[in-house]
Design a protein around this motif. Structure first.
Motif, PDB file in Angstrom:
ATOM      1  N   ILE A 103       0.852  -1.189   0.000  1.00 33.24           N
ATOM      2  CA  ILE A 103       0.000   0.000   0.000  1.00 33.24           C
ATOM      3  C   ILE A 103       0.884   1.234   0.000  1.00 33.24           C
ATOM      4  O   ILE A 103       2.073   1.172   0.360  1.00 33.24           O
ATOM      5  CB  ILE A 103      -0.965   0.008   1.206  1.00 33.24           C
ATOM      6  CG1 ILE A 103      -0.178   0.015   2.527  1.00 33.24           C
ATOM      7  CG2 ILE A 103      -1.898  -1.179   1.146  1.00 33.24           C
ATOM      8  CD1 ILE A 103      -1.062   0.130   3.759  1.00 33.24           C
ATOM      9  N   ARG A 104       0.301   2.349  -0.379  1.00 30.08           N
ATOM     10  CA  ARG A 104       1.098   3.553  -0.598  1.00 30.08           C
ATOM     11  C   ARG A 104       1.878   3.964   0.645  1.00 30.08           C
ATOM     12  O   ARG A 104       3.039   4.348   0.571  1.00 30.08           O
ATOM     13  CB  ARG A 104       0.224   4.701  -1.077  1.00 30.08           C
ATOM     14  CG  ARG A 104       1.034   5.867  -1.617  1.00 30.08           C
ATOM     15  CD  ARG A 104       0.159   6.947  -2.216  1.00 30.08           C
ATOM     16  NE  ARG A 104       0.935   7.973  -2.871  1.00 30.08           N
ATOM     17  CZ  ARG A 104       1.551   8.959  -2.230  1.00 30.08           C
ATOM     18  NH1 ARG A 104       1.454   9.053  -0.921  1.00 30.08           N
ATOM     19  NH2 ARG A 104       2.254   9.854  -2.909  1.00 30.08           N
ATOM     20  N   SER A 105       1.251   3.862   1.804  1.00 30.15           N
ATOM     21  CA  SER A 105       1.922   4.298   3.027  1.00 30.15           C
ATOM     22  C   SER A 105       3.113   3.416   3.393  1.00 30.15           C
ATOM     23  O   SER A 105       3.975   3.821   4.173  1.00 30.15           O
ATOM     24  CB  SER A 105       0.922   4.328   4.188  1.00 30.15           C
ATOM     25  OG  SER A 105       0.382   3.042   4.409  1.00 30.15           O
ATOM     26  N   SER A 106       3.170   2.218   2.845  1.00 28.88           N
ATOM     27  CA  SER A 106       4.267   1.291   3.146  1.00 28.88           C
ATOM     28  C   SER A 106       5.369   1.306   2.109  1.00 28.88           C
ATOM     29  O   SER A 106       6.357   0.591   2.259  1.00 28.88           O
ATOM     30  CB  SER A 106       3.726  -0.137   3.266  1.00 28.88           C
ATOM     31  OG  SER A 106       2.811  -0.234   4.327  1.00 28.88           O
ATOM     32  N   MET A 107       5.204   2.095   1.087  1.00 27.32           N
ATOM     33  CA  MET A 107       6.190   2.098   0.003  1.00 27.32           C
ATOM     34  C   MET A 107       7.614   2.372   0.473  1.00 27.32           C
ATOM     35  O   MET A 107       8.547   1.785  -0.051  1.00 27.32           O
ATOM     36  CB  MET A 107       5.781   3.112  -1.062  1.00 27.32           C
ATOM     37  CG  MET A 107       4.663   2.654  -1.970  1.00 27.32           C
ATOM     38  SD  MET A 107       4.334   3.907  -3.228  1.00 27.32           S
ATOM     39  CE  MET A 107       3.012   3.127  -4.132  1.00 27.32           C
ATOM     40  N   PRO A 108       7.855   3.258   1.429  1.00 28.85           N
ATOM     41  CA  PRO A 108       9.240   3.542   1.840  1.00 28.85           C
ATOM     42  C   PRO A 108       9.894   2.457   2.705  1.00 28.85           C
ATOM     43  O   PRO A 108      11.076   2.580   3.055  1.00 28.85           O
ATOM     44  CB  PRO A 108       9.108   4.837   2.642  1.00 28.85           C
ATOM     45  CG  PRO A 108       7.788   5.414   2.271  1.00 28.85           C
ATOM     46  CD  PRO A 108       6.930   4.224   2.014  1.00 28.85           C
ATOM     47  N   LEU A 109       9.173   1.414   3.052  1.00 34.58           N
ATOM     48  CA  LEU A 109       9.700   0.412   3.965  1.00 34.58           C
ATOM     49  C   LEU A 109      10.316  -0.750   3.186  1.00 34.58           C
ATOM     50  O   LEU A 109       9.609  -1.495   2.502  1.00 34.58           O
ATOM     51  CB  LEU A 109       8.572  -0.106   4.868  1.00 34.58           C
ATOM     52  CG  LEU A 109       7.821   0.951   5.658  1.00 34.58           C
ATOM     53  CD1 LEU A 109       6.669   0.328   6.429  1.00 34.58           C
ATOM     54  CD2 LEU A 109       8.761   1.698   6.582  1.00 34.58           C
ATOM     55  N   ASP A 110      11.623  -0.937   3.322  1.00 31.75           N
ATOM     56  CA  ASP A 110      12.270  -1.983   2.526  1.00 31.75           C
ATOM     57  C   ASP A 110      11.813  -3.382   2.937  1.00 31.75           C
ATOM     58  O   ASP A 110      11.919  -4.328   2.155  1.00 31.75           O
ATOM     59  CB  ASP A 110      13.790  -1.868   2.583  1.00 31.75           C
ATOM     60  CG  ASP A 110      14.373  -1.969   3.979  1.00 31.75           C
ATOM     61  OD1 ASP A 110      15.600  -1.916   4.113  1.00 31.75           O
ATOM     62  OD2 ASP A 110      13.583  -2.097   4.946  1.00 31.75           O
ATOM     63  N   SER A 111      11.276  -3.518   4.145  1.00 30.30           N
ATOM     64  CA  SER A 111      10.796  -4.825   4.606  1.00 30.30           C
ATOM     65  C   SER A 111       9.571  -5.305   3.831  1.00 30.30           C
ATOM     66  O   SER A 111       9.222  -6.484   3.882  1.00 30.30           O
ATOM     67  CB  SER A 111      10.457  -4.760   6.101  1.00 30.30           C
ATOM     68  OG  SER A 111       9.450  -3.785   6.334  1.00 30.30           O
ATOM     69  N   GLN A 112       8.927  -4.384   3.113  1.00 37.29           N
ATOM     70  CA  GLN A 112       7.733  -4.727   2.347  1.00 37.29           C
ATOM     71  C   GLN A 112       8.065  -5.395   1.010  1.00 37.29           C
ATOM     72  O   GLN A 112       7.175  -5.931   0.361  1.00 37.29           O
ATOM     73  CB  GLN A 112       6.907  -3.471   2.086  1.00 37.29           C
ATOM     74  CG  GLN A 112       6.397  -2.799   3.355  1.00 37.29           C
ATOM     75  CD  GLN A 112       5.414  -3.677   4.097  1.00 37.29           C
ATOM     76  OE1 GLN A 112       4.406  -4.106   3.541  1.00 37.29           O
ATOM     77  NE2 GLN A 112       5.700  -3.967   5.358  1.00 37.29           N
ATOM     78  N   TYR A 113       9.301  -5.339   0.614  1.00 37.28           N
ATOM     79  CA  TYR A 113       9.690  -5.828  -0.703  1.00 37.28           C
ATOM     80  C   TYR A 113      10.356  -7.196  -0.607  1.00 37.28           C
ATOM     81  O   TYR A 113      11.176  -7.440   0.262  1.00 37.28           O
ATOM     82  CB  TYR A 113      10.630  -4.825  -1.368  1.00 37.28           C
ATOM     83  CG  TYR A 113       9.987  -3.476  -1.583  1.00 37.28           C
ATOM     84  CD1 TYR A 113      10.015  -2.498  -0.594  1.00 37.28           C
ATOM     85  CD2 TYR A 113       9.334  -3.171  -2.775  1.00 37.28           C
ATOM     86  CE1 TYR A 113       9.413  -1.262  -0.781  1.00 37.28           C
ATOM     87  CE2 TYR A 113       8.739  -1.937  -2.976  1.00 37.28           C
ATOM     88  CZ  TYR A 113       8.782  -0.993  -1.981  1.00 37.28           C
ATOM     89  OH  TYR A 113       8.180   0.230  -2.177  1.00 37.28           O
ATOM     90  N   SER A 114      10.000  -8.069  -1.545  1.00 35.99           N
ATOM     91  CA  SER A 114      10.501  -9.445  -1.505  1.00 35.99           C
ATOM     92  C   SER A 114      11.617  -9.724  -2.488  1.00 35.99           C
ATOM     93  O   SER A 114      12.398 -10.653  -2.281  1.00 35.99           O
ATOM     94  CB  SER A 114       9.341 -10.404  -1.807  1.00 35.99           C
ATOM     95  OG  SER A 114       8.269 -10.223  -0.910  1.00 35.99           O
ATOM     96  N   TYR A 115      11.654  -8.947  -3.559  1.00 35.21           N
ATOM     97  CA  TYR A 115      12.609  -9.234  -4.628  1.00 35.21           C
ATOM     98  C   TYR A 115      13.497  -8.019  -4.874  1.00 35.21           C
ATOM     99  O   TYR A 115      13.012  -6.886  -4.894  1.00 35.21           O
ATOM    100  CB  TYR A 115      11.861  -9.614  -5.908  1.00 35.21           C
ATOM    101  CG  TYR A 115      10.904 -10.764  -5.719  1.00 35.21           C
ATOM    102  CD1 TYR A 115       9.547 -10.546  -5.549  1.00 35.21           C
ATOM    103  CD2 TYR A 115      11.379 -12.077  -5.676  1.00 35.21           C
ATOM    104  CE1 TYR A 115       8.670 -11.594  -5.350  1.00 35.21           C
ATOM    105  CE2 TYR A 115      10.505 -13.138  -5.482  1.00 35.21           C
ATOM    106  CZ  TYR A 115       9.156 -12.885  -5.316  1.00 35.21           C
ATOM    107  OH  TYR A 115       8.294 -13.939  -5.123  1.00 35.21           O
ATOM    108  N   TRP A 116      14.775  -8.291  -5.101  1.00 33.88           N
ATOM    109  CA  TRP A 116      15.757  -7.220  -5.297  1.00 33.88           C
ATOM    110  C   TRP A 116      16.645  -7.514  -6.490  1.00 33.88           C
ATOM    111  O   TRP A 116      17.009  -8.669  -6.734  1.00 33.88           O
ATOM    112  CB  TRP A 116      16.626  -7.061  -4.051  1.00 33.88           C
ATOM    113  CG  TRP A 116      15.849  -6.616  -2.853  1.00 33.88           C
ATOM    114  CD1 TRP A 116      15.119  -7.408  -2.013  1.00 33.88           C
ATOM    115  CD2 TRP A 116      15.689  -5.282  -2.375  1.00 33.88           C
ATOM    116  NE1 TRP A 116      14.523  -6.634  -1.049  1.00 33.88           N
ATOM    117  CE2 TRP A 116      14.860  -5.327  -1.238  1.00 33.88           C
ATOM    118  CE3 TRP A 116      16.166  -4.037  -2.802  1.00 33.88           C
ATOM    119  CZ2 TRP A 116      14.502  -4.185  -0.521  1.00 33.88           C
ATOM    120  CZ3 TRP A 116      15.815  -2.907  -2.094  1.00 33.88           C
ATOM    121  CH2 TRP A 116      14.994  -2.983  -0.968  1.00 33.88           C
ATOM    122  N   GLY A 117      16.988  -6.466  -7.226  1.00 35.18           N
ATOM    123  CA  GLY A 117      17.958  -6.611  -8.296  1.00 35.18           C
ATOM    124  C   GLY A 117      19.367  -6.580  -7.750  1.00 35.18           C
ATOM    125  O   GLY A 117      19.585  -6.436  -6.543  1.00 35.18           O
TER     126      GLY A 117
END
Length: 126
Positions: A103-117
């Motif tokens: 969700i938009r409010s969580s966009m700045p949190l790196d813990s929300q992301y599962s995949y990284w380049g």
């Protein structure tokens, strides 16, 4: 499994522009959030910008607001970051990332992301 590959990094003078892109494969990004973070050696990972695949709403760090623009190309499964008015302090490695259901409010949190380049180096120097 999502595979992300960044491209477009390089050397640029202060005040110049650079565009970095991230190509995704493995699945559709529907309902995903795509983001860019950066991390200098010895420092914490820092949020730069993010965009929701559905609807395209965006979020930016204060340090890049007005200078950087994130966009997505749904046909190419690609997200890009247009960086203008670059400063020396923008020098670092930039990482593309993707996460489901962000969700938009969580966009700045790196813990929300599962995949990284793997990251792409951006160097701003005269």
């Amino acid at each position: 499994q999502v595979h992300l590959v960044e491209s477009g990094g390089g050397l640029v003078q202060p005040g110049g522009s650079l565009r970095i892109s991230c190509s995704g494969s493995g699945r559709s990004f529907r309902n995903y959030g795509l983001g860019w973070f950066r991390q200098a050696p010895g420092k914490d990972r820092e949020f730069v910008a993010a965009i929701r695949w559905n609807g395209g709403d965006t979020s930016y760090a204060d340090s890049v607001k007005g200078r950087f623009t994130i966009s997505r190309d749904t046909a190419k499964n690609m997200v890009s970051l247009q960086m203008n008015s670059l400063k020396r302090e923008d020098t670092t490695v930039y990482y593309c990332t993707a996460g489901s259901g962000i969700i938009r409010s969580s966009m700045p949190l790196d813990s929300q992301y599962s995949y990284w380049g793997q990251g792409t180096q951006v160097t701003v120097t005269s």
